[in-house]
Design a protein around this motif. Structure first.
Motif, PDB file in Angstrom:
ATOM      1  N   ARG A  18     -30.933  -2.868   2.289  1.00  0.00           N
ATOM      2  CA  ARG A  18     -32.058  -1.939   2.463  1.00  0.00           C
ATOM      3  C   ARG A  18     -32.423  -1.281   1.134  1.00  0.00           C
ATOM      4  O   ARG A  18     -33.599  -1.005   0.871  1.00  0.00           O
TER       5      ARG A  18
ATOM      6  N   ASN B 191     -40.337  22.120  -0.035  1.00  0.00           N
ATOM      7  CA  ASN B 191     -40.615  22.772   1.244  1.00  0.00           C
ATOM      8  C   ASN B 191     -41.506  24.006   1.088  1.00  0.00           C
ATOM      9  O   ASN B 191     -41.325  25.007   1.791  1.00  0.00           O
TER      10      ASN B 191
ATOM     11  N   TYR C  77     -26.184  18.562  -0.700  1.00  0.00           N
ATOM     12  CA  TYR C  77     -25.766  17.217  -0.272  1.00  0.00           C
ATOM     13  C   TYR C  77     -24.294  16.944  -0.589  1.00  0.00           C
ATOM     14  O   TYR C  77     -23.742  15.931  -0.161  1.00  0.00           O
TER      15      TYR C  77
ATOM     16  N   MET D 110     -40.344   3.752  12.462  1.00  0.00           N
ATOM     17  CA  MET D 110     -39.968   2.360  12.203  1.00  0.00           C
ATOM     18  C   MET D 110     -40.153   1.511  13.468  1.00  0.00           C
ATOM     19  O   MET D 110     -40.180   0.302  13.393  1.00  0.00           O
TER      20      MET D 110
ATOM     21  N   HIS E 179     -34.876  24.562  -3.583  1.00  0.00           N
ATOM     22  CA  HIS E 179     -34.781  23.693  -2.405  1.00  0.00           C
ATOM     23  C   HIS E 179     -35.635  24.201  -1.237  1.00  0.00           C
ATOM     24  O   HIS E 179     -36.289  23.433  -0.547  1.00  0.00           O
TER      25      HIS E 179
ATOM     26  N   ILE F 274     -38.833   8.942  -1.844  1.00  0.00           N
ATOM     27  CA  ILE F 274     -37.403   8.875  -2.170  1.00  0.00           C
ATOM     28  C   ILE F 274     -36.592   8.389  -0.966  1.00  0.00           C
ATOM     29  O   ILE F 274     -35.759   9.125  -0.429  1.00  0.00           O
TER      30      ILE F 274
ATOM     31  N   TYR G 279     -40.368  13.418   1.004  1.00  0.00           N
ATOM     32  CA  TYR G 279     -39.015  13.116   1.492  1.00  0.00           C
ATOM     33  C   TYR G 279     -39.084  12.617   2.927  1.00  0.00           C
ATOM     34  O   TYR G 279     -40.114  12.747   3.587  1.00  0.00           O
ATOM     35  N   SER G 280     -37.979  12.015   3.372  1.00  0.00           N
ATOM     36  CA  SER G 280     -37.941  11.321   4.676  1.00  0.00           C
ATOM     37  C   SER G 280     -39.150  10.382   4.828  1.00  0.00           C
ATOM     38  O   SER G 280     -39.812  10.391   5.875  1.00  0.00           O
TER      39      SER G 280
ATOM     40  N   ILE H  38     -37.951  16.892  10.403  1.00  0.00           N
ATOM     41  CA  ILE H  38     -36.890  17.825  10.010  1.00  0.00           C
ATOM     42  C   ILE H  38     -37.394  19.256  10.219  1.00  0.00           C
ATOM     43  O   ILE H  38     -37.886  19.884   9.295  1.00  0.00           O
TER      44      ILE H  38
ATOM     45  N   SER I  62     -30.737   5.125   1.453  1.00  0.00           N
ATOM     46  CA  SER I  62     -29.971   4.155   2.235  1.00  0.00           C
ATOM     47  C   SER I  62     -28.601   3.973   1.589  1.00  0.00           C
ATOM     48  O   SER I  62     -28.465   4.083   0.370  1.00  0.00           O
TER      49      SER I  62
ATOM     50  N   GLY J 129     -33.021   8.475  -2.468  1.00  0.00           N
ATOM     51  CA  GLY J 129     -32.554   9.664  -1.756  1.00  0.00           C
ATOM     52  C   GLY J 129     -31.059   9.592  -1.461  1.00  0.00           C
ATOM     53  O   GLY J 129     -30.506   8.501  -1.282  1.00  0.00           O
TER      54      GLY J 129
ATOM     55  N   SER K  65     -36.684   9.470   8.338  1.00  0.00           N
ATOM     56  CA  SER K  65     -35.283   9.896   8.385  1.00  0.00           C
ATOM     57  C   SER K  65     -34.458   9.046   9.371  1.00  0.00           C
ATOM     58  O   SER K  65     -34.894   7.985   9.816  1.00  0.00           O
ATOM     59  N   SER K  66     -33.253   9.538   9.722  1.00  0.00           N
ATOM     60  CA  SER K  66     -32.334   8.733  10.545  1.00  0.00           C
ATOM     61  C   SER K  66     -32.960   8.444  11.907  1.00  0.00           C
ATOM     62  O   SER K  66     -33.638   9.294  12.478  1.00  0.00           O
TER      63      SER K  66
ATOM     64  N   LEU L  78     -39.343   7.372   5.445  1.00  0.00           N
ATOM     65  CA  LEU L  78     -39.193   6.386   6.522  1.00  0.00           C
ATOM     66  C   LEU L  78     -39.107   7.085   7.878  1.00  0.00           C
ATOM     67  O   LEU L  78     -38.974   6.436   8.907  1.00  0.00           O
TER      68      LEU L  78
ATOM     69  N   ASP M 135     -32.475  11.389  -6.486  1.00  0.00           N
ATOM     70  CA  ASP M 135     -32.685  12.725  -5.924  1.00  0.00           C
ATOM     71  C   ASP M 135     -31.406  13.219  -5.263  1.00  0.00           C
ATOM     72  O   ASP M 135     -30.858  12.554  -4.377  1.00  0.00           O
TER      73      ASP M 135
HETATM   74  N1  LIG Z   1     -36.058  18.660  -0.131  1.00  0.00           N
HETATM   75  C1  LIG Z   1     -35.575  18.606   1.083  1.00  0.00           C
HETATM   76  O1  LIG Z   1     -35.441  19.612   1.795  1.00  0.00           O
HETATM   77  C2  LIG Z   1     -35.186  17.268   1.647  1.00  0.00           C
HETATM   78  C3  LIG Z   1     -34.983  17.120   3.029  1.00  0.00           C
HETATM   79  C4  LIG Z   1     -34.669  15.859   3.507  1.00  0.00           C
HETATM   80  C5  LIG Z   1     -34.541  14.791   2.630  1.00  0.00           C
HETATM   81  N2  LIG Z   1     -34.695  14.970   1.279  1.00  0.00           N
HETATM   82  C6  LIG Z   1     -34.523  13.846   0.309  1.00  0.00           C
HETATM   83  O2  LIG Z   1     -35.296  12.735   0.755  1.00  0.00           O
HETATM   84  C7  LIG Z   1     -34.429  11.615   0.931  1.00  0.00           C
HETATM   85  C8  LIG Z   1     -34.943  10.705   2.022  1.00  0.00           C
HETATM   86  O3  LIG Z   1     -35.038  11.370   3.253  1.00  0.00           O
HETATM   87  P1  LIG Z   1     -34.076  11.059   4.495  1.00  0.00           P
HETATM   88  O4  LIG Z   1     -32.744  10.664   3.987  1.00  0.00           O
HETATM   89  O5  LIG Z   1     -34.203  12.194   5.420  1.00  0.00           O
HETATM   90  O6  LIG Z   1     -34.785   9.862   5.246  1.00  0.00           O
HETATM   91  P2  LIG Z   1     -35.415   8.424   4.960  1.00  0.00           P
HETATM   92  O7  LIG Z   1     -35.174   7.978   3.583  1.00  0.00           O
HETATM   93  O8  LIG Z   1     -36.783   8.479   5.502  1.00  0.00           O
HETATM   94  O9  LIG Z   1     -34.547   7.546   5.977  1.00  0.00           O
HETATM   95  C9  LIG Z   1     -33.182   7.327   5.797  1.00  0.00           C
HETATM   96  C10 LIG Z   1     -32.657   6.599   7.030  1.00  0.00           C
HETATM   97  O10 LIG Z   1     -33.312   5.336   7.163  1.00  0.00           O
HETATM   98  C11 LIG Z   1     -32.364   4.283   7.119  1.00  0.00           C
HETATM   99  N3  LIG Z   1     -32.993   3.219   6.310  1.00  0.00           N
HETATM  100  C12 LIG Z   1     -33.189   3.218   4.965  1.00  0.00           C
HETATM  101  N4  LIG Z   1     -33.837   2.109   4.588  1.00  0.00           N
HETATM  102  C13 LIG Z   1     -34.057   1.385   5.699  1.00  0.00           C
HETATM  103  C14 LIG Z   1     -34.691   0.139   5.924  1.00  0.00           C
HETATM  104  N5  LIG Z   1     -35.204  -0.578   4.931  1.00  0.00           N
HETATM  105  N6  LIG Z   1     -34.737  -0.329   7.209  1.00  0.00           N
HETATM  106  C15 LIG Z   1     -34.222   0.399   8.228  1.00  0.00           C
HETATM  107  N7  LIG Z   1     -33.611   1.597   8.070  1.00  0.00           N
HETATM  108  C16 LIG Z   1     -33.542   2.093   6.807  1.00  0.00           C
HETATM  109  C17 LIG Z   1     -31.130   4.863   6.473  1.00  0.00           C
HETATM  110  O11 LIG Z   1     -29.972   4.221   6.975  1.00  0.00           O
HETATM  111  P3  LIG Z   1     -28.711   3.733   6.057  1.00  0.00           P
HETATM  112  O12 LIG Z   1     -28.461   4.760   5.003  1.00  0.00           O
HETATM  113  O13 LIG Z   1     -27.614   3.648   7.055  1.00  0.00           O
HETATM  114  O14 LIG Z   1     -29.091   2.394   5.487  1.00  0.00           O
HETATM  115  C18 LIG Z   1     -31.193   6.314   6.949  1.00  0.00           C
HETATM  116  O15 LIG Z   1     -30.668   6.430   8.264  1.00  0.00           O
HETATM  117  C19 LIG Z   1     -33.074  12.281   1.234  1.00  0.00           C
HETATM  118  O16 LIG Z   1     -32.010  11.383   1.159  1.00  0.00           O
HETATM  119  C20 LIG Z   1     -33.074  13.379   0.215  1.00  0.00           C
HETATM  120  O17 LIG Z   1     -32.775  12.879  -1.078  1.00  0.00           O
HETATM  121  C21 LIG Z   1     -35.047  16.188   0.785  1.00  0.00           C
END
Ligand SMILES: NC(=O)c1ccc[n+]([C@@H]2O[C@H](COP(=O)([O-])OP(=O)(O)OC[C@H]3O[C@@H](n4cnc5c(N)ncnc54)[C@H](OP(=O)(O)O)[C@@H]3O)[C@@H](O)[C@H]2O)c1
Length: 309
Positions: free
Chosen positions: A259, A161, A51, A219, A109, A251, A208-209, A290, A254, A21, A213-214, A211, A46
């Motif tokens: 990570r 979505n 983005y 966790m 999207h 996806i 998506y998200s 989200i 990080s 992601g 998300s932020s 984990l 992705d």
């Molecule tokens: N289609 C949509 O509308 C949509 C919406 C949201 C997301 N997405 C896609 O899905 C992807 C993933 O979702 P997301 O970015 O919301 O959230 P996520 O992958 O669930 O979480 C990302 C967060 O977790 C942290 N992290 C990652 N690996 C970790 C680990 N092993 N231990 C502890 N913390 C960890 C990252 O920090 P650091 O980066 O600082 O390491 C970041 O803050 C997005 O990047 C995007 O490509 C799509």
């Protein structure tokens, strides 16, 4: 374990179970993290117009030296490009930024059209509300995306979505069943009915998200932490494994090399642990991480039992 695992799409091709992601990755971070991910072995990347990092991701893919055919690249049509006369233009712009001559997957999207306002991706009224485009329906946008398949520059089209209600509406007119529906999926928001619907219609789901998300509450959940201890892995690896064991690709994003490495490994969960994770939503009130309806008329997520669990 998952490094080589794939899921089959309704197109006959495959999608790697663990993708990378890039939402909220600033351009330089996106370049560095994608290059790191590719070196570790990720091949599914992705991104999205929204983005603002397609250009850097394209550069990272090119600089990796890995042949194009090894990758599975997804990008997405942004909400300001839903008008049928804008779909192909937006698609070509994404391809050019990514320096690719074809995409593996192009997703709508959101099921929600905003007015076109050039580079401004979030056109707003003075009161701050998004300016929606009521002249276009997402079924018309999708029909235009179907033409891209005929053009040969995209291998699969999908949505993101999309609730059960919106999928039902789309399937009434679609000539091509979406290959993928990418949605928020994790133990606090498993969307079981949506996953069942997609599975029944041969639509693969990407979570998506995964984990949470932020600053993820997941966790820090004690059950997740205890299960991680049992397998001597991390909470992130448990959440990734749960998603894959449900049959969804995941996806995780990080920008931290350790990570990125950690997230590229899943394990086989015993049924008892899989079930514990699946039932977390029943004891935890936090669900949608989200929440975003973009002031949209089309229902996205909310109080619809069809999309609830
Ligand atoms: N289609 C949509 O509308 C949509 C919406 C949201 C997301 N997405 C896609 O899905 C992807 C993933 O979702 P997301 O970015 O919301 O959230 P996520 O992958 O669930 O979480 C990302 C967060 O977790 C942290 N992290 C990652 N690996 C970790 C680990 N092993 N231990 C502890 N913390 C960890 C990252 O920090 P650091 O980066 O600082 O390491 C970041 O803050 C997005 O990047 C995007 O490509 C799509």
């Amino acid at each position: 374990m998952a490094s080589g695992r794939v899921f089959k799409l309704n197109t006959g091709s495959t999608i790697p179970a663990i993708g990378f992601g890039t939402w909220q990755s600033q351009p330089d971070d996106a370049y560095n993290s994608v290059l790191t991910a590719i070196k570790i072995g990720y091949r599914h990347i992705d991104t999205a117009v929204y983005y603002n990092n397609e250009k850097e991701i394209g550069r990272a893919i090119k600089d990796s030296g890995i042949p194009r055919k090894e990758f599975f690249i997804t990008t997405k049509l942004w909400n300001t490009f839903h008008r049928p006369d804008l779909v192909s233009k937006a698609f070509e712009e994404s391809l050019a930024k990514l320096q690719l001559d074809y995409l593996d997957l192009y997703e709508m999207h959101w099921p929600c059209a905003f007015i076109y306002d050039g580079d401004n991706l979030l056109p707003r009224h003075e009161n701050g509300k998004i300016i929606l485009d009521h002249t276009v329906d997402f079924t018309e946008t999708y029909a235009e995306m179907e033409k891209l398949i005929e053009g040969g520059k995209v291998r699969a089209i999908g949505v993101s979505n999309f609730s059960v209600r919106n999928l039902k509406k789309l399937l009434k007119t679609a000539k091509i069943i979406p290959a993928v529906n990418q949605c928020e999926l994790h133990p606090y928001f498993p969307q079981n009915k949506l996953l069942d619907f997609c599975t029944a219609h041969n639509i693969h789901m990407t979570g998506y998200s995964p984990l949470g998300s932020s600053d993820s509450p997941l966790m820090k959940n004690n059950i997740v932490i205890d299960i991680a201890k049992k397998y001597n892995v991390t909470p992130a690896q448990i959440l990734i494994s749960w998603g894959i064991q449900r049959g969804t690709s995941v996806i995780p994003k990080s920008i931290t090399p350790s990570r990125i490495q950690e997230n590229f490994k899943d394990i086989a969960l015993e049924q008892v642990d899989f079930d514990k994770l699946s039932s977390l939503r029943t004891t935890n009130p936090q669900r949608l991480i989200i929440p975003n309806n973009w002031d949209c008329d089309e229902f996205i997520y909310g109080e619809d039992n069809e999309d609830d669990n």
